[in-house]
Design a protein around this motif. Structure first.
Motif, PDB file in Angstrom:
ATOM      1  N   GLU A  90       0.825  -1.208   0.000  1.00 30.72           N
ATOM      2  CA  GLU A  90       0.000   0.000   0.000  1.00 30.72           C
ATOM      3  C   GLU A  90       0.860   1.259   0.000  1.00 30.72           C
ATOM      4  O   GLU A  90       0.487   2.271  -0.602  1.00 30.72           O
ATOM      5  CB  GLU A  90      -0.948  -0.009   1.203  1.00 30.72           C
ATOM      6  CG  GLU A  90      -2.023  -1.074   1.138  1.00 30.72           C
ATOM      7  CD  GLU A  90      -2.812  -1.020  -0.168  1.00 30.72           C
ATOM      8  OE1 GLU A  90      -3.193   0.097  -0.595  1.00 30.72           O
ATOM      9  OE2 GLU A  90      -3.035  -2.076  -0.780  1.00 30.72           O
ATOM     10  N   VAL A  91       2.002   1.217   0.672  1.00 34.66           N
ATOM     11  CA  VAL A  91       2.922   2.354   0.645  1.00 34.66           C
ATOM     12  C   VAL A  91       3.399   2.600  -0.788  1.00 34.66           C
ATOM     13  O   VAL A  91       3.423   3.738  -1.263  1.00 34.66           O
ATOM     14  CB  VAL A  91       4.124   2.127   1.589  1.00 34.66           C
ATOM     15  CG1 VAL A  91       5.207   3.180   1.352  1.00 34.66           C
ATOM     16  CG2 VAL A  91       3.680   2.166   3.045  1.00 34.66           C
ATOM     17  N   MET A  92       3.752   1.519  -1.487  1.00 32.23           N
ATOM     18  CA  MET A  92       4.220   1.667  -2.867  1.00 32.23           C
ATOM     19  C   MET A  92       3.102   2.142  -3.793  1.00 32.23           C
ATOM     20  O   MET A  92       3.352   2.895  -4.742  1.00 32.23           O
ATOM     21  CB  MET A  92       4.811   0.350  -3.368  1.00 32.23           C
ATOM     22  CG  MET A  92       6.150  -0.004  -2.731  1.00 32.23           C
ATOM     23  SD  MET A  92       6.973  -1.434  -3.504  1.00 32.23           S
ATOM     24  CE  MET A  92       7.423  -0.762  -5.101  1.00 32.23           C
ATOM     25  N   ARG A  93       1.894   1.725  -3.527  1.00 30.11           N
ATOM     26  CA  ARG A  93       0.771   2.203  -4.331  1.00 30.11           C
ATOM     27  C   ARG A  93       0.532   3.701  -4.118  1.00 30.11           C
ATOM     28  O   ARG A  93       0.157   4.427  -5.030  1.00 30.11           O
ATOM     29  CB  ARG A  93      -0.492   1.420  -3.981  1.00 30.11           C
ATOM     30  CG  ARG A  93      -0.534   0.022  -4.598  1.00 30.11           C
ATOM     31  CD  ARG A  93      -1.794  -0.707  -4.220  1.00 30.11           C
ATOM     32  NE  ARG A  93      -1.882  -1.998  -4.922  1.00 30.11           N
ATOM     33  CZ  ARG A  93      -2.518  -3.061  -4.456  1.00 30.11           C
ATOM     34  NH1 ARG A  93      -3.134  -3.000  -3.284  1.00 30.11           N
ATOM     35  NH2 ARG A  93      -2.548  -4.183  -5.143  1.00 30.11           N
ATOM     36  N   GLN A  94       0.762   4.135  -2.909  1.00 28.83           N
ATOM     37  CA  GLN A  94       0.518   5.533  -2.571  1.00 28.83           C
ATOM     38  C   GLN A  94       1.614   6.452  -3.096  1.00 28.83           C
ATOM     39  O   GLN A  94       1.346   7.597  -3.467  1.00 28.83           O
ATOM     40  CB  GLN A  94       0.406   5.668  -1.043  1.00 28.83           C
ATOM     41  CG  GLN A  94       0.061   7.058  -0.538  1.00 28.83           C
ATOM     42  CD  GLN A  94      -1.373   7.450  -0.843  1.00 28.83           C
ATOM     43  OE1 GLN A  94      -2.209   6.606  -1.130  1.00 28.83           O
ATOM     44  NE2 GLN A  94      -1.662   8.741  -0.784  1.00 28.83           N
ATOM     45  N   PHE A  95       2.851   5.945  -3.133  1.00 23.80           N
ATOM     46  CA  PHE A  95       3.992   6.782  -3.518  1.00 23.80           C
ATOM     47  C   PHE A  95       4.698   6.159  -4.730  1.00 23.80           C
ATOM     48  O   PHE A  95       5.493   5.227  -4.594  1.00 23.80           O
ATOM     49  CB  PHE A  95       4.951   6.938  -2.340  1.00 23.80           C
ATOM     50  CG  PHE A  95       4.298   7.536  -1.122  1.00 23.80           C
ATOM     51  CD1 PHE A  95       4.068   8.904  -1.042  1.00 23.80           C
ATOM     52  CD2 PHE A  95       3.883   6.730  -0.083  1.00 23.80           C
ATOM     53  CE1 PHE A  95       3.441   9.458   0.068  1.00 23.80           C
ATOM     54  CE2 PHE A  95       3.253   7.263   1.037  1.00 23.80           C
ATOM     55  CZ  PHE A  95       3.030   8.640   1.109  1.00 23.80           C
ATOM     56  N   GLY A  96       4.392   6.700  -5.896  1.00 23.11           N
ATOM     57  CA  GLY A  96       4.868   6.118  -7.148  1.00 23.11           C
ATOM     58  C   GLY A  96       6.358   6.231  -7.369  1.00 23.11           C
ATOM     59  O   GLY A  96       6.894   5.557  -8.255  1.00 23.11           O
ATOM     60  N   ASP A  97       7.040   7.072  -6.600  1.00 27.07           N
ATOM     61  CA  ASP A  97       8.487   7.209  -6.772  1.00 27.07           C
ATOM     62  C   ASP A  97       9.263   6.054  -6.144  1.00 27.07           C
ATOM     63  O   ASP A  97      10.467   5.931  -6.359  1.00 27.07           O
ATOM     64  CB  ASP A  97       8.980   8.528  -6.160  1.00 27.07           C
ATOM     65  CG  ASP A  97       8.680   9.716  -7.053  1.00 27.07           C
ATOM     66  OD1 ASP A  97       8.031   9.511  -8.097  1.00 27.07           O
ATOM     67  OD2 ASP A  97       9.080  10.847  -6.713  1.00 27.07           O
ATOM     68  N   ILE A  98       8.595   5.221  -5.363  1.00 23.46           N
ATOM     69  CA  ILE A  98       9.253   4.047  -4.786  1.00 23.46           C
ATOM     70  C   ILE A  98       9.270   2.947  -5.847  1.00 23.46           C
ATOM     71  O   ILE A  98       8.234   2.560  -6.375  1.00 23.46           O
ATOM     72  CB  ILE A  98       8.523   3.551  -3.528  1.00 23.46           C
ATOM     73  CG1 ILE A  98       8.492   4.639  -2.457  1.00 23.46           C
ATOM     74  CG2 ILE A  98       9.187   2.287  -2.980  1.00 23.46           C
ATOM     75  CD1 ILE A  98       7.656   4.285  -1.236  1.00 23.46           C
ATOM     76  N   VAL A  99      10.465   2.449  -6.157  1.00 30.02           N
ATOM     77  CA  VAL A  99      10.591   1.461  -7.232  1.00 30.02           C
ATOM     78  C   VAL A  99      10.907   0.060  -6.710  1.00 30.02           C
ATOM     79  O   VAL A  99      10.756  -0.923  -7.438  1.00 30.02           O
ATOM     80  CB  VAL A  99      11.687   1.889  -8.231  1.00 30.02           C
ATOM     81  CG1 VAL A  99      11.267   3.154  -8.963  1.00 30.02           C
ATOM     82  CG2 VAL A  99      13.032   2.095  -7.538  1.00 30.02           C
ATOM     83  N   PHE A 100      11.328  -0.041  -5.462  1.00 32.74           N
ATOM     84  CA  PHE A 100      11.756  -1.344  -4.933  1.00 32.74           C
ATOM     85  C   PHE A 100      11.658  -1.304  -3.416  1.00 32.74           C
ATOM     86  O   PHE A 100      11.815  -0.237  -2.797  1.00 32.74           O
ATOM     87  CB  PHE A 100      13.204  -1.626  -5.351  1.00 32.74           C
ATOM     88  CG  PHE A 100      13.671  -3.036  -5.087  1.00 32.74           C
ATOM     89  CD1 PHE A 100      13.489  -4.029  -6.030  1.00 32.74           C
ATOM     90  CD2 PHE A 100      14.299  -3.374  -3.891  1.00 32.74           C
ATOM     91  CE1 PHE A 100      13.912  -5.329  -5.802  1.00 32.74           C
ATOM     92  CE2 PHE A 100      14.732  -4.657  -3.651  1.00 32.74           C
ATOM     93  CZ  PHE A 100      14.536  -5.644  -4.607  1.00 32.74           C
ATOM     94  N   ALA A 101      11.390  -2.452  -2.813  1.00 32.49           N
ATOM     95  CA  ALA A 101      11.349  -2.527  -1.352  1.00 32.49           C
ATOM     96  C   ALA A 101      11.759  -3.921  -0.915  1.00 32.49           C
ATOM     97  O   ALA A 101      11.530  -4.908  -1.625  1.00 32.49           O
ATOM     98  CB  ALA A 101       9.954  -2.193  -0.826  1.00 32.49           C
ATOM     99  N   ILE A 102      12.373  -4.002   0.249  1.00 35.94           N
ATOM    100  CA  ILE A 102      12.736  -5.286   0.831  1.00 35.94           C
ATOM    101  C   ILE A 102      12.325  -5.297   2.298  1.00 35.94           C
ATOM    102  O   ILE A 102      12.521  -4.307   3.019  1.00 35.94           O
ATOM    103  CB  ILE A 102      14.254  -5.582   0.689  1.00 35.94           C
ATOM    104  CG1 ILE A 102      14.597  -6.959   1.274  1.00 35.94           C
ATOM    105  CG2 ILE A 102      15.093  -4.480   1.324  1.00 35.94           C
ATOM    106  CD1 ILE A 102      16.012  -7.427   0.962  1.00 35.94           C
ATOM    107  N   GLY A 103      11.712  -6.399   2.714  1.00 33.65           N
ATOM    108  CA  GLY A 103      11.223  -6.490   4.086  1.00 33.65           C
ATOM    109  C   GLY A 103      11.710  -7.752   4.769  1.00 33.65           C
ATOM    110  O   GLY A 103      11.839  -8.807   4.149  1.00 33.65           O
TER     111      GLY A 103
END
Length: 245
Positions: free
Chosen positions: A74-87
């Motif tokens: 949901e964070v990535m959907r909200q902020f389009g400038d995020i291209v990658f994430a690792i958790g």
């Protein structure tokens, strides 16, 4: 000023360009370096107690990891400038495009917005992942912003987080096997594992518990990754895809 009434209260508002505007000069400008990858890493605060109070399964609770992944999506959907994430575990790292100018790259705005939105999603989605467990109190996350100048260093950062996931999960898998199945106290289990190497831990799991650590789910051993689907016509508006690392 302008007098106004709201809910029976008399409120005086101040016109723009008042004598008080000088206080804005005390705000510290905190723009992050341009043309670098911005990484916002959030981390759960006091999650050892939080997971215990909310009856998380040890060493890994798929409900909890699923909730973290869903919040990150949901964070990535909200902020389009995020291209990658690792958790992994109770943390998530979000990678912004090099040319992102979101909030004029102000560190305080970026960190506070990502942390608050993630925490809000965690509470908002809690019941979907823990239908039988009441949320006893809200979670807390901290955050930080770091800039990485090129892809090589960014890859090293992501590798570091993944290695950290492996080291911590291997230890926790051994630790909770000793506690839950062998009957050791937490202090005894910690003492038993002190000074052991990865090979020792793998041997312990296999010889004593019949567990081949390499067969554990990738999400437990390596974490989870989210990335934008390049098949979309616009990467900034495309939906994030998820995968075990």
């Amino acid at each position: 000023g302008i007098n106004a009434e709201y809910g029976g209260l008399q409120i005086q508002t101040t016109m723009a360009k008042s004598k008080y505007e000088y206080v804005k000069k005390f705000e510290v400008a905190d723009p992050l370096l341009p043309s670098t990858f911005i990484v916002i890493r959030i981390d759960g605060k006091g999650f050892h107690k939080f997971t215990k109070d909310h009856s998380y399964k040890k060493p890994n609770d798929e409900r909890g990891l699923g909730l973290m992944n869903s919040c990150a999506i949901e964070v990535m959907r909200q902020f389009g400038d995020i291209v990658f994430a690792i958790g992994l575990s109770d943390e998530y790292s979000f990678v912004f495009r090099k040319d992102s100018n979101l909030f004029q790259r102000r560190a305080s705005k970026l960190v506070s917005t990502i942390v608050s939105y993630f925490a809000s999603q965690f509470v908002f989605q809690w019941r979907s992942f823990f239908p039988q467990q009441e949320l006893l109190y809200p979670p807390c996350f901290d955050g930080r912003a770091v800039c990485y100048p090129d892809e090589r260093i960014l890859k090293d950062y992501l590798s570091w987080r993944q290695v950290d996931c492996h080291i911590n999960n291997l230890y926790n898998t051994c630790f909770w096997k000793l506690v839950l199945e062998e009957g050791l106290s937490e202090t005894q289990a910690e003492h038993s594992l002190r000074g052991t190497l990865s090979s020792d831990k793998n041997e312990l799991l296999f010889s004593k518990f019949g567990l081949n650590y390499n067969n554990e789910p990738d999400m437990f051993r390596k974490g989870s990754i989210l990335f934008r689907d390049k098949t979309s016509s616009s990467s900034s508006s495309s939906s994030p895809s998820s995968s075990s690392s």
